[in-house]
Structures are given as structure tokens and as C-alpha cells.
Design a protein around this motif. Structure first.
Motif, PDB file in Angstrom:
ATOM      1  N   ASP A  61       0.953  -1.159  -0.013  1.00  0.00           N
ATOM      2  CA  ASP A  61       0.232   0.080   0.265  1.00  0.00           C
ATOM      3  C   ASP A  61       0.932   1.657   0.424  1.00  0.00           C
ATOM      4  OD1 ASP A  61      -1.721   1.415   0.154  1.00  0.00           O
ATOM      5  OD2 ASP A  61      -1.850   1.872   2.559  1.00  0.00           O
ATOM      6  N   GLY A  62       0.948   1.857  -0.618  1.00  0.00           N
ATOM      7  CA  GLY A  62       1.369   3.485  -1.096  1.00  0.00           C
ATOM      8  C   GLY A  62       2.403   4.168  -2.511  1.00  0.00           C
ATOM      9  N   MET A  63       1.808   2.725  -3.703  1.00  0.00           N
ATOM     10  CA  MET A  63       2.376   3.252  -4.941  1.00  0.00           C
ATOM     11  C   MET A  63       2.252   4.360  -5.347  1.00  0.00           C
ATOM     12  SD  MET A  63       4.302   0.800  -6.022  1.00  0.00           S
ATOM     13  CE  MET A  63       4.782   1.445  -7.409  1.00  0.00           C
ATOM     14  N   HIS A  64       1.559   5.035  -4.746  1.00  0.00           N
ATOM     15  CA  HIS A  64       1.492   7.023  -5.591  1.00  0.00           C
ATOM     16  C   HIS A  64       2.738   7.516  -4.044  1.00  0.00           C
ATOM     17  CE1 HIS A  64      -2.513   5.206  -7.620  1.00  0.00           C
ATOM     18  NE2 HIS A  64      -1.839   6.361  -7.764  1.00  0.00           N
ATOM     19  N   ARG A  65       2.798   7.135  -3.252  1.00  0.00           N
ATOM     20  CA  ARG A  65       3.343   7.710  -2.394  1.00  0.00           C
ATOM     21  C   ARG A  65       4.489   8.139  -2.201  1.00  0.00           C
ATOM     22  NH1 ARG A  65       0.614   5.705   3.201  1.00  0.00           N
ATOM     23  NH2 ARG A  65      -0.526   4.359   1.423  1.00  0.00           N
ATOM     24  N   LEU A  66       5.194   6.456  -2.498  1.00  0.00           N
ATOM     25  CA  LEU A  66       6.648   5.818  -3.222  1.00  0.00           C
ATOM     26  C   LEU A  66       7.106   6.821  -4.410  1.00  0.00           C
ATOM     27  CD1 LEU A  66       8.986   3.998  -3.071  1.00  0.00           C
ATOM     28  CD2 LEU A  66       7.220   2.715  -4.245  1.00  0.00           C
ATOM     29  N   ARG A  67       5.636   6.776  -5.394  1.00  0.00           N
ATOM     30  CA  ARG A  67       5.803   7.910  -6.654  1.00  0.00           C
ATOM     31  C   ARG A  67       6.310   8.982  -6.344  1.00  0.00           C
ATOM     32  NH1 ARG A  67       7.738   4.224 -10.174  1.00  0.00           N
ATOM     33  NH2 ARG A  67       5.932   2.345 -10.853  1.00  0.00           N
ATOM     34  N   ALA A  68       5.527   9.474  -5.152  1.00  0.00           N
ATOM     35  CA  ALA A  68       5.583  11.367  -4.992  1.00  0.00           C
ATOM     36  C   ALA A  68       6.934  10.948  -4.106  1.00  0.00           C
ATOM     37  CB  ALA A  68       4.708  11.712  -4.301  1.00  0.00           C
ATOM     38  N   ALA A  69       7.754  10.354  -3.607  1.00  0.00           N
ATOM     39  CA  ALA A  69       8.883  10.777  -2.615  1.00  0.00           C
ATOM     40  C   ALA A  69       9.830  10.759  -3.857  1.00  0.00           C
ATOM     41  CB  ALA A  69       8.767   8.992  -2.003  1.00  0.00           C
ATOM     42  N   MET A  70       9.717   9.671  -4.742  1.00  0.00           N
ATOM     43  CA  MET A  70      10.450   9.655  -5.871  1.00  0.00           C
ATOM     44  C   MET A  70      10.974  10.755  -7.081  1.00  0.00           C
ATOM     45  SD  MET A  70      10.110   5.345  -7.054  1.00  0.00           S
ATOM     46  CE  MET A  70      11.557   5.421  -8.684  1.00  0.00           C
ATOM     47  N   LEU A  71       9.650  11.122  -6.938  1.00  0.00           N
ATOM     48  CA  LEU A  71       9.929  12.357  -8.178  1.00  0.00           C
ATOM     49  C   LEU A  71      10.583  13.719  -6.954  1.00  0.00           C
ATOM     50  CD1 LEU A  71       8.955  13.432 -10.367  1.00  0.00           C
ATOM     51  CD2 LEU A  71       6.634  14.315  -9.877  1.00  0.00           C
ATOM     52  N   ALA A  72       9.934  13.983  -6.182  1.00  0.00           N
ATOM     53  CA  ALA A  72      10.520  14.139  -5.035  1.00  0.00           C
ATOM     54  C   ALA A  72      12.419  14.229  -4.869  1.00  0.00           C
ATOM     55  CB  ALA A  72      10.256  14.266  -3.365  1.00  0.00           C
ATOM     56  N   GLY A  73      12.853  13.528  -5.036  1.00  0.00           N
ATOM     57  CA  GLY A  73      14.333  13.355  -5.222  1.00  0.00           C
ATOM     58  C   GLY A  73      14.269  12.671  -3.444  1.00  0.00           C
ATOM     59  N   ARG A  74      13.481  12.160  -2.767  1.00  0.00           N
ATOM     60  CA  ARG A  74      13.974  10.945  -1.859  1.00  0.00           C
ATOM     61  C   ARG A  74      14.556   9.711  -2.052  1.00  0.00           C
ATOM     62  NH1 ARG A  74       9.238  11.154   1.694  1.00  0.00           N
ATOM     63  NH2 ARG A  74      10.461  10.116   3.352  1.00  0.00           N
ATOM     64  N   THR A  75      15.481   9.461  -1.418  1.00  0.00           N
ATOM     65  CA  THR A  75      16.433   8.309  -1.625  1.00  0.00           C
ATOM     66  C   THR A  75      15.530   6.896  -0.385  1.00  0.00           C
ATOM     67  OG1 THR A  75      17.995   8.853  -0.193  1.00  0.00           O
ATOM     68  CG2 THR A  75      18.487   9.024  -2.530  1.00  0.00           C
ATOM     69  N   THR A  76      14.796   7.747   0.481  1.00  0.00           N
ATOM     70  CA  THR A  76      13.674   6.626   1.407  1.00  0.00           C
ATOM     71  C   THR A  76      12.962   7.247   1.502  1.00  0.00           C
ATOM     72  OG1 THR A  76      15.008   7.711   3.444  1.00  0.00           O
ATOM     73  CG2 THR A  76      16.662   6.829   2.978  1.00  0.00           C
ATOM     74  N   ILE A  77      12.144   6.234   2.165  1.00  0.00           N
ATOM     75  CA  ILE A  77      10.786   6.640   3.147  1.00  0.00           C
ATOM     76  C   ILE A  77      10.357   5.492   4.173  1.00  0.00           C
ATOM     77  CG2 ILE A  77       9.986   4.985   1.118  1.00  0.00           C
ATOM     78  CD1 ILE A  77       7.771   6.277   0.955  1.00  0.00           C
TER      79      ILE A  77
END
Length: 320
Positions: A61-77
Motif C-alpha cells: 500500500d502506498g505506490m502513489h506515495r512512493l512515486r511522489a517520494a521518488m519524484l521529489a528526489g528522496r532516497t528513503t521512505i
């Protein structure tokens, strides 16, 4: 006994590197919605942790949140781990996407229900419908088209964790017996003893008042047709299916030969003590203190041996 994964099965939050996560197996047939991802990136509020299946590191659960984190340049979540099976992980993914976030489409929900019917065929239509967010009618339609292996289970597990027979004809007849034997019993009491719903008991009661058979004529015709379609060997096997212990216990309690004498009542009390649901046995077992495990296990084995001896003697009495 636990029948479906719950959010209470999730572990505390951990910060995990995005590069180790797997993104396959989503219940969304069309993948993530880019507009929703951009909306999450633009949101100033912090987002909840995503849920990950620890054995496979797949995002539940949270693929959209993961994609958002990647788009924001984050390396961890932030991640909460689930340690159940892959099938249960999929169910948790479906439940999570039904409960919050961007809803699953009708096609997503139907496809999810098809997979759940295949992996959890013993679940009732109502239970699968509640997980997938579709109607019980649609689940029944999916089950009918899934093949004999799925449709042929004799009993199913409901949302309350109770196991009920797919063919409620025996339950209807037992309910009829119980109502005639003790009209003061409530709908819930009869339903619990007969393994059917309270609404079905209500229908049986109305049929009794009208002088009708507790099993609808349409259902009787269906059962007759099913019996004719079986081979001689399969019919014999069908007749040998034993009713659930709760139904047998209810019949014994209604038997005057047992309940109207002291020894019979003692036997009924002893048998009733063991009519404990699986989840209650698990709770009882979990409560055993470590320093008493050996003693209690030994006593349990002693009781089991004694009941085996009693069963053999009663069986011999019946033969004689």
C-alpha cells in the motif's frame, strides 16, 4: 484464528532505502495515476508510511506515495512491514486501497475479487465482497465461473470467523427442530446452534407458522437435481458428510434421554466445555504461562487419552 490480515499485524515504522523496494503486483490494472502523484508531491503535509511485504520487499500500500517520494528526489521512505503470506499481502493491498487514497476502479475490484476467490475459496461471498468493495452478487457470479474446485467447498468462513455450510438445508431443518422443541429460543440462539443466519431462521419460523416445509421447494428441487447428477460412489460420499459439531451438540441438548437425567446432563456439560472456537483456543493457549507449559501439556494429553478411551467404549456400546 485470524482469517484476514489486519493493520494491527503491521510493525512499527522504519526508514527504508527506496532502491530495495519492489513495485510489482499492484491491484491497479492501469498502474498509478500521474496526476495523483503530482498532487501528493505538491502537498505540504507529511504522508503516512507505506506498507511493504517484508519477505518480498514488495509495496502493498502506498505506490502513489512512493512515486511522489521518488519524484521529489528522496532516497528513503517511511515503511511499515507486513510479514504474512503473499496472498494475504494482496488482500491487505486491496483492503487498503478500498479504505483510503485513490479508489480502485470497478475493473480493479473485480479482478481482485477473482484472485481472492481463487486463493481464499473458503471465504464467504459476503466476506470477499467486503474486502474487494463489490457486491455479493458479483462475487457469487465470479465463483460460479471459477470452476468446480472453487465452487465445491462444503462450508465457508464468514466475516465473523464462523464456518457455515454452503448448503443450508440441514441447518434449516435443525432450526425447525429447535423452534418446535423450544419456541422461546431467540432467532440468534437458533441461528448459532444451526449454523445459519438469523434471517434464515426468521424465514424458517414464518414457514412453520404457515405449515410449510422449512426448506423452500425451489431449493429441494435443486438438491434433487444435484443428487441425480452424481455417480453412485460420489452420492455415497456425499451422504457420509457429517454435520458440524455445533449442530450435533444442539441436537444432543434437545434430546430428552440426555437432558432429563443427571448423568446425561453431566455428559452434556462435559461435551459443551470443549465446544470452543479455534480463535478462543488460541487465546487460551497464548495465556499459558511459560513455567506451566509442561504440566498443562501433560494434563491435556491425559484428557485426550481419556476421551479417546470413552469414545471407543461408547462406539462398542453402539455396535453391541
Amino acid at each position: 484464528m485470524q482469517f484476514a490480515p489486519r493493520h494491527t499485524d503491521l510493525h512499527s515504522t522504519e526508514e527504508v532505502r527506496i532502491s530495495v523496494l519492489s513495485m510489482g503486483g499492484s491491484p491497479r490494472l492501469g498502474g498509478e495515476n500521474p496526476e495523483h502523484v503530482e498532487m501528493l508531491v505538491a502537498a505540504s503535509a507529511s504522508l503516512p508510511p507505506i506498507v511493504v511485504h517484508r519477505p518480498t520487499m514488495r509495496v502493498i500500500d502506498g505506490m502513489h506515495r512512493l512515486r511522489a517520494a521518488m519524484l521529489a528526489g528522496r532516497t528513503t521512505i517511511a515503511v511499515r512491514f507486513f510479514d504474512g503470506t503473499e496472498d494475504d499481502a494482496f488482500i491487505l493491498a486491496v483492503e487498503s486501497n478500498i479504505a483510503h487514497g485513490l479508489p480502485l476502479s470497478s475493473a480493479d475490484r473485480r479482478r481482485a475479487a477473482e484472485r481472492i476467490v481463487a486463493t481464499h475459496g473458503r471465504w464467504s461471498d459476503r466476506m470477499i465482497a467486503s474486502v474487494a468493495g463489490i457486491s455479493t452478487k458479483t462475487v457469487a457470479e465470479i465463483r460460479r465461473g471459477a470452476g468446480d474446485g472453487v465452487a465445491a467447498v462444503p462450508a465457508r468462513i464468514g466475516r465473523d470467523g464462523r464456518v457455515r455450510s454452503v448448503d443450508v438445508s440441514a441447518g434449516r431443518r435443525l432450526a425447525h427442530e429447535l423452534i418446535v422443541g423450544d419456541p422461546s429460543l431467540s432467532l440468534r440462539q437458533v441461528a448459532r446452534a444451526a449454523g445459519i443466519s438469523a434471517e434464515t431462521v426468521r424465514d424458517v419460523k414464518h414457514r412453520l407458522l404457515r405449515g410449510e416445509d422449512p426448506v423452500p421447494r425451489k431449493r429441494q428441487g435443486k438438491l434433487a437435481g444435484e443428487a441425480e447428477g452424481r455417480s453412485a460412489g460420489s452420492v455415497a460420499g456425499w451422504r457420509e458428510v457429517k454435520p458440524p459439531p455445533a449442530i450435533v451438540m444442539a441436537r444432543l441438548k434437545a434430546d430428552p434421554a440426555l437432558r432429563l437425567n443427571e448423568s446425561g446432563r453431566d455428559l452434556l456439560r462435559l461435551l459443551n466445555i470443549h465446544m470452543v472456537r479455534s480463535e478462543d483456543w488460541n487465546r487460551i493457549i497464548d495465556s499459558v504461562p511459560p513455567h506451566s507449559t509442561e504440566s498443562i501439556a501433560e494434563l491435556a494429553r491425559f484428557c485426550a487419552d481419556k476421551w479417546s478411551e470413552i469414545a471407543a467404549r461408547i462406539a462398542e456400546k453402539g455396535v453391541g
